[in-house]
Design a protein around this motif. Structure first.
Motif, short mmCIF file in Angstrom:
data_model
loop_
_atom_site.label_atom_id
_atom_site.label_comp_id
_atom_site.label_asym_id
_atom_site.label_seq_id
_atom_site.Cartn_x
_atom_site.Cartn_y
_atom_site.Cartn_z
N VAL A 65 0.84 -1.21 0.00
CA VAL A 65 0.00 0.00 0.00
C VAL A 65 0.88 1.26 0.00
O VAL A 65 0.60 2.23 -0.73
N ARG A 66 1.94 1.23 0.78
CA ARG A 66 2.84 2.41 0.80
C ARG A 66 3.46 2.66 -0.56
O ARG A 66 3.56 3.80 -1.01
N LEU A 67 3.86 1.58 -1.22
CA LEU A 67 4.47 1.71 -2.55
C LEU A 67 3.46 2.27 -3.56
O LEU A 67 3.76 3.19 -4.32
N LYS A 68 2.25 1.72 -3.51
CA LYS A 68 1.22 2.17 -4.46
C LYS A 68 0.84 3.64 -4.24
O LYS A 68 0.55 4.37 -5.18
N LEU A 69 0.83 4.04 -2.96
CA LEU A 69 0.54 5.45 -2.63
C LEU A 69 1.59 6.35 -3.26
O LEU A 69 1.27 7.37 -3.87
N ARG A 70 2.85 5.94 -3.10
CA ARG A 70 3.97 6.73 -3.64
C ARG A 70 3.89 6.79 -5.17
O ARG A 70 4.08 7.84 -5.77
N GLN A 71 3.59 5.63 -5.77
CA GLN A 71 3.52 5.57 -7.24
C GLN A 71 2.39 6.46 -7.76
O GLN A 71 2.57 7.19 -8.75
N ALA A 72 1.24 6.41 -7.08
CA ALA A 72 0.10 7.22 -7.53
C ALA A 72 0.43 8.70 -7.43
O ALA A 72 0.15 9.48 -8.35
N TYR A 73 1.09 9.09 -6.33
CA TYR A 73 1.47 10.49 -6.16
C TYR A 73 2.43 10.93 -7.26
O TYR A 73 2.25 11.99 -7.87
N GLU A 74 3.44 10.10 -7.53
CA GLU A 74 4.43 10.46 -8.56
C GLU A 74 3.77 10.56 -9.93
O GLU A 74 4.10 11.43 -10.74
N TYR A 75 2.85 9.66 -10.20
CA TYR A 75 2.14 9.66 -11.49
C TYR A 75 1.38 10.98 -11.68
O TYR A 75 1.44 11.61 -12.73
N GLU A 76 0.67 11.39 -10.61
CA GLU A 76 -0.13 12.62 -10.72
C GLU A 76 0.76 13.86 -10.76
O GLU A 76 0.50 14.79 -11.51
N LYS A 77 1.83 13.85 -9.98
CA LYS A 77 2.75 14.99 -9.95
C LYS A 77 3.40 15.17 -11.31
O LYS A 77 3.62 16.29 -11.77
N GLY A 78 3.67 14.05 -11.98
CA GLY A 78 4.32 14.08 -13.28
C GLY A 78 3.49 14.74 -14.38
O GLY A 78 4.01 15.09 -15.44
N LYS A 79 2.20 14.92 -14.13
CA LYS A 79 1.35 15.54 -15.16
C LYS A 79 1.51 17.06 -15.19
O LYS A 79 0.93 17.72 -16.05
N GLY A 80 2.22 17.61 -14.22
CA GLY A 80 2.50 19.05 -14.25
C GLY A 80 1.51 19.90 -13.49
O GLY A 80 0.64 19.40 -12.79
N ASP A 81 1.66 21.21 -13.65
CA ASP A 81 0.92 22.17 -12.83
C ASP A 81 -0.59 22.13 -13.06
O ASP A 81 -1.36 22.47 -12.16
N ARG A 82 -1.01 21.73 -14.26
CA ARG A 82 -2.44 21.70 -14.52
C ARG A 82 -3.14 20.56 -13.74
O ARG A 82 -4.37 20.48 -13.72
N ASN A 83 -2.32 19.72 -13.11
CA ASN A 83 -2.89 18.64 -12.30
C ASN A 83 -2.59 18.86 -10.81
O ASN A 83 -2.62 17.93 -10.01
N ARG A 84 -2.30 20.12 -10.47
CA ARG A 84 -1.87 20.46 -9.10
C ARG A 84 -2.85 19.97 -8.03
O ARG A 84 -2.44 19.40 -7.03
N GLN A 85 -4.15 20.16 -8.25
CA GLN A 85 -5.13 19.81 -7.22
C GLN A 85 -5.08 18.31 -6.90
O GLN A 85 -5.07 17.92 -5.73
#
Lengths: 144, 135
Positions: A65-85
């Motif tokens: 679960v910790r790994l998946k949380l980290r992966q999901a965060y990195e995936y969303e962060k990687g989309k850039g500022d338009r995905n800030r929320q």
């Protein structure tokens, strides 16, 4: 029949309008993001149920679960500022100093004991609502 | 529409540019002022409609969120009183609600951006529809 009048001002207005319309304020709906959130929600809630036991009984599930949380965060962060929320929502959910999923996992591991049913019921509710916020935002984004 | 021929004789080039320029025969003629007027009118209506919808949804959402918090706080306080929930755990759960409020604020901000995108898309459709109508 006379023709279309391509005056520079008019052409500029049309181009400007089209450009304004084309600049999206937020990233479009992403089925991978939606799946990440719904899958991890189910997995996290199952893990919270197991927290009546000491964490040593479920090391693999906790790490997963910790790994998946980290992966999901990195995936969303990687989309850039338009995905800030959305990226900030994942950051809040996984923050180990916060009081949602990341904070709960830290507390459980630090205390190294099974948690009370009343507490788990409350955590489960908060974490479920937190995932629902992420899912709600993703599902309402504009579909291409 | 500024398609009237100019009466000024000082600049024949400027006057020519204000009259119909040379265009290909058979090309469609677009009444641009009417096009923009129409576009503005419809865009205003779309924005008004979206804003009203958003306001209604946001209010209902905020009320539901506050009701849920109230009900949980009441239940947790009772569990602290009967000893089923420690004060430390209670504090953690209340802090969880604070984090949830931040999550909800982010959802609301994101949904506002989605609204803007929907209005923009509606504008594209308006531009295309109005242009076709007025050609």
């Amino acid at each position: 029949m006379s023709g279309f009048t391509p005056r520079p001002g008019r052409v500029f207005s049309v181009v400007l309008l089209v450009l304004i319309a084309a600049c999206a304020a937020i990233t479009p709906y992403d089925p991978t993001s939606y799946k990440n959130a719904t899958d991890l929600k189910a997995e996290a809630l199952l893990l919270i149920e197991k927290a009546k036991d000491p964490p040593g009984s479920h090391p693999a599930a906790i790490e997963r679960v910790r790994l998946k949380l980290r992966q999901a965060y990195e995936y969303e962060k990687g989309k850039g500022d338009r995905n800030r929320q959305t990226a900030e929502q994942w950051a809040l959910l996984s923050d180990s100093n916060g009081a949602l999923l990341g904070g709960f996992l830290k507390k459980w591991l630090t205390e190294n004991k099974g948690q009370s049913p009343a507490f788990l019921e409350g955590v489960s509710k908060n974490v479920e609502q937190a995932f629902d916020e992420i899912i709600k935002l993703e599902s309402r984004k504009v579909k291409d | 529409m500024s398609s009237k021929p100019s009466t000024r004789s000082s600049s024949s080039r400027a006057a020519k540019s204000r009259t119909e320029p040379s265009v290909k025969k058979g090309a469609p003629r677009l009444n641009f002022d009417r096009f923009l007027r129409e576009l503005k009118k419809r865009a205003k209506a779309v924005a008004k409609q979206e804003a009203a919808k958003f306001q209604k949804e946001a209010n209902a959402d905020a009320n539901a969120f506050l009701d849920a918090i109230k009900s949980d706080l009441k239940a947790w306080t009772a569990r602290v009183a009967d000893g089923r929930l420690s004060m430390e755990d209670f504090e953690f759960l209340v802090n969880g609600k604070k984090d949830l409020a931040k999550m909800k604020a982010l959802t609301d901000a994101g949904l506002s951006a989605v609204r803007i995108d929907r209005i923009r898309m509606a504008m594209i459709e308006l531009i295309i529809t109005a242009a076709w109508k007025l050609v």
